[in-house]
Scaffold this motif. Structure first.
Motif, PDB file in Angstrom:
ATOM      1  N   ASN A 161       0.899  -1.212   0.246  1.00  0.00           N
ATOM      2  CA  ASN A 161       0.007  -0.149  -0.057  1.00  0.00           C
ATOM      3  C   ASN A 161       0.781   1.025  -0.042  1.00  0.00           C
ATOM      4  OD1 ASN A 161       0.975  -0.305   2.808  1.00  0.00           O
ATOM      5  ND2 ASN A 161      -1.103  -0.566   3.558  1.00  0.00           N
ATOM      6  N   ILE A 213     -11.098  -5.390   4.118  1.00  0.00           N
ATOM      7  CA  ILE A 213     -11.896  -5.867   5.321  1.00  0.00           C
ATOM      8  C   ILE A 213     -12.764  -4.746   5.841  1.00  0.00           C
ATOM      9  CG2 ILE A 213     -10.137  -7.392   6.015  1.00  0.00           C
ATOM     10  CD1 ILE A 213      -9.213  -5.365   8.117  1.00  0.00           C
ATOM     11  N   ASP A 214     -12.392  -3.493   5.699  1.00  0.00           N
ATOM     12  CA  ASP A 214     -12.839  -2.146   6.106  1.00  0.00           C
ATOM     13  C   ASP A 214     -14.519  -2.256   5.552  1.00  0.00           C
ATOM     14  OD1 ASP A 214     -10.777  -1.715   7.072  1.00  0.00           O
ATOM     15  OD2 ASP A 214     -10.291  -0.101   5.604  1.00  0.00           O
ATOM     16  N   MET A 226      -9.742  -2.527  13.700  1.00  0.00           N
ATOM     17  CA  MET A 226      -9.636  -1.681  12.385  1.00  0.00           C
ATOM     18  C   MET A 226     -10.752  -1.267  11.653  1.00  0.00           C
ATOM     19  SD  MET A 226      -6.331  -3.585  10.771  1.00  0.00           S
ATOM     20  CE  MET A 226      -4.671  -3.074  11.027  1.00  0.00           C
ATOM     21  N   GLY A 227     -10.614  -0.576  10.371  1.00  0.00           N
ATOM     22  CA  GLY A 227     -11.758  -0.140   9.787  1.00  0.00           C
ATOM     23  C   GLY A 227     -11.611   1.156   9.391  1.00  0.00           C
ATOM     24  N   ARG A 228     -10.440   1.887   9.406  1.00  0.00           N
ATOM     25  CA  ARG A 228     -10.195   3.355   8.962  1.00  0.00           C
ATOM     26  C   ARG A 228     -11.540   4.038   9.485  1.00  0.00           C
ATOM     27  NH1 ARG A 228      -7.092   2.156   3.912  1.00  0.00           N
ATOM     28  NH2 ARG A 228      -4.998   2.076   4.788  1.00  0.00           N
ATOM     29  N   GLU A 230     -11.045   2.103  15.378  1.00  0.00           N
ATOM     30  CA  GLU A 230      -9.743   2.748  15.382  1.00  0.00           C
ATOM     31  C   GLU A 230      -9.984   4.305  14.856  1.00  0.00           C
ATOM     32  OE1 GLU A 230      -6.776   1.080  12.458  1.00  0.00           O
ATOM     33  OE2 GLU A 230      -8.257   1.340  10.932  1.00  0.00           O
ATOM     34  N   HIS A 270       1.726   7.019   2.099  1.00  0.00           N
ATOM     35  CA  HIS A 270       0.657   6.096   2.581  1.00  0.00           C
ATOM     36  C   HIS A 270      -0.372   6.756   3.524  1.00  0.00           C
ATOM     37  CE1 HIS A 270      -1.006   3.173   5.322  1.00  0.00           C
ATOM     38  NE2 HIS A 270      -0.429   2.002   4.799  1.00  0.00           N
ATOM     39  N   ARG A 282      -1.705   6.370   9.168  1.00  0.00           N
ATOM     40  CA  ARG A 282      -2.217   5.270   9.919  1.00  0.00           C
ATOM     41  C   ARG A 282      -2.939   5.547  11.431  1.00  0.00           C
ATOM     42  NH1 ARG A 282       2.757   2.945   8.435  1.00  0.00           N
ATOM     43  NH2 ARG A 282       2.207   1.110   6.751  1.00  0.00           N
ATOM     44  N   HIS A 298      -3.952  -6.216  12.877  1.00  0.00           N
ATOM     45  CA  HIS A 298      -3.915  -7.048  11.943  1.00  0.00           C
ATOM     46  C   HIS A 298      -4.585  -8.456  12.189  1.00  0.00           C
ATOM     47  CE1 HIS A 298      -0.958  -3.802  10.919  1.00  0.00           C
ATOM     48  NE2 HIS A 298      -1.311  -4.016   9.858  1.00  0.00           N
ATOM     49  N   ARG A 353      -7.174  -9.229   9.969  1.00  0.00           N
ATOM     50  CA  ARG A 353      -7.196  -9.397   8.417  1.00  0.00           C
ATOM     51  C   ARG A 353      -6.242 -10.460   8.039  1.00  0.00           C
ATOM     52  NH1 ARG A 353      -4.073  -3.932   6.825  1.00  0.00           N
ATOM     53  NH2 ARG A 353      -2.317  -5.060   5.779  1.00  0.00           N
TER      54      ARG A 353
HETATM   55  O1  F6P Z   1      -7.826  -0.816   4.905  1.00  0.00           O
HETATM   56  C1  F6P Z   1      -7.484  -1.907   5.617  1.00  0.00           C
HETATM   57  C2  F6P Z   1      -6.806  -1.686   6.931  1.00  0.00           C
HETATM   58  O2  F6P Z   1      -6.560  -2.941   7.556  1.00  0.00           O
HETATM   59  C3  F6P Z   1      -7.422  -0.694   7.837  1.00  0.00           C
HETATM   60  O3  F6P Z   1      -8.563  -1.229   8.749  1.00  0.00           O
HETATM   61  C4  F6P Z   1      -6.166  -0.244   8.555  1.00  0.00           C
HETATM   62  O4  F6P Z   1      -6.459   1.158   9.009  1.00  0.00           O
HETATM   63  C5  F6P Z   1      -5.261  -0.068   7.655  1.00  0.00           C
HETATM   64  O5  F6P Z   1      -5.417  -1.126   6.553  1.00  0.00           O
HETATM   65  C6  F6P Z   1      -3.814  -0.675   8.236  1.00  0.00           C
HETATM   66  O6  F6P Z   1      -2.938  -0.425   7.279  1.00  0.00           O
HETATM   67  P1  F6P Z   1      -1.376  -1.011   7.396  1.00  0.00           P
HETATM   68  O7  F6P Z   1      -1.501  -2.643   7.523  1.00  0.00           O
HETATM   69  O8  F6P Z   1      -0.755  -0.707   6.397  1.00  0.00           O
HETATM   70  O9  F6P Z   1      -0.769  -0.424   8.805  1.00  0.00           O
END
Ligand code: F6P
Length: 365
Positions: free
Chosen positions: A78, A144-145, A187-189, A240, A258, A261, A288, A291
């Motif tokens: 990413n 996943i979000d 997670m979930g942004r 989050e 990126h 975070r 994670h 995920r």
């Molecule tokens: O978009 C998927 C996700 O897992 C989000 O829920 C989370 O905020 C982000 O990616 C975390 O990204 P990274 O693995 O780069 O820290």
């Protein structure tokens, strides 16, 4: 016909099911399939793959038996968006270059007729740019979000909810045995889908979402009500991206290439609740964990359907589209309409209403 598959952004359970399905569907039609390593890095930077595996053939042999595996056999990234590629200058400043045209040329040189781009909003935006530059593209929505607007659901979400729910279930026993407050960060942004679904499914007492600014006093009142009713423990699920009224989201870091975070709100909430209630509050950050690992049957099935549909779309002459779930069918929607539209939890959505009717506090009462 020679198609390329690429997986971009954070990995999500079900990616391998898409790769397997798209490969088998293409081979069945007599097409050739290649996989691109690590998003588009495999084709952009072949030197990083001295064994020549940056772009490699996908065959019945190497995709066989991968449908139940988490992660992605192609690798993902990413970072380093090719349409907005960060180049660090000698003085440390960063200049962004648009390498879209170059990428399209590289695909042509590699004899690729069409791309199946599997990713979330970031990767699908790159796919849309490639389409605008003349590449034949079909997108497959992954995250996943569950925050993509034009599909009922994305694969990866069901597994994330399953793992989060099971983890919260496990915290109930310790919370009850030790009369504690547990704050579980998921997670979930900027979308609260994982927190909402896992929170309501597990019967958590407080659920905090990015869509509903919360008040610490409201959470403390919910804890007090439970104490008065003889329940000396409370489970708080916090997304989050959630933030208090008049407060801000907690951010771990802001890398230049990126999206920022998110993370850390769980600890802040626990500290504040201890201060307000005098109770011991502990934080568990699932991170994670939700995920990774084996995708649920739901995600494997959706991934398989999406992978097959992407190839079908190409056969039917579609271009610049994304496959999308519109039960009971998988349909094609325009990529241009699908990208850049964050789907957050509507405040009148049924799951939220159900949670409220069950007595869940969303920190706003
Ligand atoms: O978009 C998927 C996700 O897992 C989000 O829920 C989370 O905020 C982000 O990616 C975390 O990204 P990274 O693995 O780069 O820290």
């Amino acid at each position: 016909m020679r198609i390329a598959l690429s997986t971009g952004g954070g990995d999500a359970p079900g990616l391998n099911a898409v790769i397997r399905a798209a490969t088998f569907a293409a081979l069945r039609r007599g097409w050739e399939v290649v996989g691109i390593r690590d998003g588009f890095n495999g084709i952009l930077f072949p030197d990083h793959y001295p064994d020549g595996s940056g772009v490699f053939r996908l065959t019945a042999q190497n995709v066989r038996g991968i449908g139940h595996l988490g992660g992605t056999m192609l690798g993902s990234t990413n970072r380093g968006n090719p349409c907005h590629y960060p180049v660090v200058q000698p003085d440390g400043s960063v200049v962004y270059e648009d390498r879209t045209r170059h990428l399209v040329d590289l695909f042509r040189e590699a004899g690729v007729d069409a791309l199946v781009s599997i990713g979330g909003d970031g990767s699908l935006s790159i796919a849309q740019r490639l389409y605008e530059e003349g590449m034949r593209v079909v997108g497959v929505p992954k995250t996943i979000d569950n925050d993509l607007d034009r599909t009922l659901v994305t694969f990866g979400f069901a597994t994330a909810v399953e793992i989060a729910t099971e983890s919260i279930d496990r915290l109930f026993t310790t919370a009850a045995s030790h009369s504690r407050v547990f704050v579980v960060e998921v997670m979930g942004r900027n979308a609260g889908w994982i927190a909402l679904y896992a929170g309501v499914a597990s019967g958590a007492h407080v659920v905090l979402l990015p869509e509903i600014p919360f008040s610490y006093d409201a959470i403390a009142r919910a804890i007090k009500r439970r104490e008065d009713n003889g329940a000396h423990y409370t489970i708080v699920v916090v997304a989050e991206g959630a933030a208090p009224k008049d407060g801000h989201q907690e951010v771990i870091d802001r890398p230049h290439d990126h999206a920022e975070r998110l993370g850390g709100i769980g600890h802040v909430v626990a500290e504040e609740l201890t201060r307000l209630t005098g109770k011991e509050a502990r934080t568990v950050v699932l991170g994670h964990l939700v995920r990774g690992g084996t995708p649920t049957a739901t995600d494997r099935l959706l991934g398989s359907r999406f992978g097959a549909a992407a190839v079908r779309a190409l056969e039917e002459g579609e271009n610049g589209v994304m496959v999308a779930l519109n039960e009971p069918d998988v349909e094609y929607v325009s990529l241009a309409d699908a990208v850049g539209r964050l789907r957050t939890v509507p405040l009148d959505c049924d799951t939220l209403l159900a949670g409220r009717e069950l007595g869940t506090s969303f920190g706003d009462d």
